[in-house]
Write a protein that holds these residues in place. Structure first.
Motif, mmCIF file in Angstrom:
data_model
loop_
_atom_site.group_PDB
_atom_site.id
_atom_site.type_symbol
_atom_site.label_atom_id
_atom_site.label_comp_id
_atom_site.label_asym_id
_atom_site.label_seq_id
_atom_site.Cartn_x
_atom_site.Cartn_y
_atom_site.Cartn_z
ATOM 1 N N ASP A 1 1.274 6.281 -8.462
ATOM 2 C CA ASP A 1 0.990 5.666 -7.153
ATOM 3 C C ASP A 1 1.067 4.143 -7.235
ATOM 4 N N LEU B 1 -10.535 2.712 0.400
ATOM 5 C CA LEU B 1 -9.448 1.739 0.547
ATOM 6 C C LEU B 1 -9.835 0.525 1.396
ATOM 7 N N ILE C 1 -1.354 7.844 8.120
ATOM 8 C CA ILE C 1 -1.051 6.424 7.904
ATOM 9 C C ILE C 1 -1.248 5.655 9.203
ATOM 10 N N ARG D 1 -5.388 9.399 -3.081
ATOM 11 C CA ARG D 1 -5.308 8.127 -3.812
ATOM 12 C C ARG D 1 -4.290 7.224 -3.144
ATOM 13 N N THR D 2 -4.516 5.924 -3.288
ATOM 14 C CA THR D 2 -3.591 4.943 -2.730
ATOM 15 C C THR D 2 -3.248 3.910 -3.791
ATOM 16 N N THR E 1 -8.577 6.822 -1.640
ATOM 17 C CA THR E 1 -8.263 6.454 -0.264
ATOM 18 C C THR E 1 -9.526 6.289 0.572
ATOM 19 N N ILE F 1 0.846 -1.182 0.000
ATOM 20 C CA ILE F 1 0.000 0.000 0.000
ATOM 21 C C ILE F 1 0.887 1.239 0.000
ATOM 22 N N ASP F 2 0.735 2.063 -1.044
ATOM 23 C CA ASP F 2 1.388 3.372 -1.089
ATOM 24 C C ASP F 2 0.297 4.381 -0.739
ATOM 25 N N TYR F 3 0.150 4.635 0.563
ATOM 26 C CA TYR F 3 -0.958 5.423 1.095
ATOM 27 C C TYR F 3 -0.803 6.895 0.739
ATOM 28 N N THR G 1 -4.969 1.613 -8.453
ATOM 29 C CA THR G 1 -4.988 2.761 -7.559
ATOM 30 C C THR G 1 -6.441 2.971 -7.167
#
Length: 143
Positions: free
Chosen positions: A120, A36, A71, A12-13, A33, A6-8, A30
Motif C-alpha cells: 500500500d 486516517l 473514497i 489500510r491506506t 483507514t 493517499i492510496d485509500y 501505512t
C-alpha cells in the motif's frame, strides 16, 4: 510545501509524500483507514501540505471500481476538515502490480513481499510519482 498521496483502502491506506521542493516521491507509512483523518490532522500540523493526491481506482473498461463510493465519502470528510488544501485524483490502475514488481526488483524476500502494508505504501508512492510526472509533462508542453 509537500504533496501527500493517499492510496485509500477499506482496511489500510498507504501514504506517500514529496520532499518540500516536490521533486521526489517517497513512501511515508501505512495507516489503518479508521485512523486516517486523525493521522492527516497530525501530519498537516507538523508539515506544510500543498495538496492531496488521491488514487482513483478504475477497472480496465475505465469504470469506477467498487471502492470509489467509499473514497468519495472520504473525500467529503477531507474537504470539510481541510478546506484550504486542494485535492487531485490520479488514475491508480496497475499500481499494486507495479508495487509488487518493485518489491521483486529490489530483492525483497517472498515473506517481505507478502506485507500488504508495504504494498500500500509503495502504491501510494507510485501514485504520487505518476502525478508528478504528469504535472511535469503538462509544464513542458506549455513551453
Amino acid at each position: 510545501m509537500r504533496l501527500l498521496a493517499i492510496d485509500y483502502g477499506t482496511k489500510r491506506t498507504g501514504i506517500a509524500v514529496t520532499d518540500p521542493l516536490q521533486i521526489i516521491a517517497s513512501g511515508l507509512c501505512t495507516v489503518e483507514t479508521s485512523t486516517l483523518l486523525a493521522f492527516l490532522k497530525q501530519y498537516t500540523a507538523e508539515e506544510a501540505v500543498e495538496a492531496f493526491v488521491i488514487g482513483q481506482p478504475k477497472r480496465m473498461n475505465s469504470e469506477d471500481s467498487s471502492v470509489e463510493a467509499e473514497i468519495q465519502k472520504f473525500i467529503s470528510k477531507l474537504q470539510q476538515e481541510f478546506p484550504e488544501i486542494p485535492i487531485h485524483r490520479q488514475d491508480e490502475r496497475f499500481t499494486s502490480k507495479l508495487a509488487f514488481q518493485t518489491m521483486i526488483d529490489s530483492g525483497l524476500k517472498k515473506k517481505q513481499r507478502q506485507n500488504k502494508a508495504l504494498i500500500d505504501e509503495i502504491s501510494a508512492t507510485i501514485i504520487l510519482q505518476e502525478f508528478l510526472s504528469g504535472r511535469a509533462n503538462e509544464w513542458s508542453s506549455k513551453r
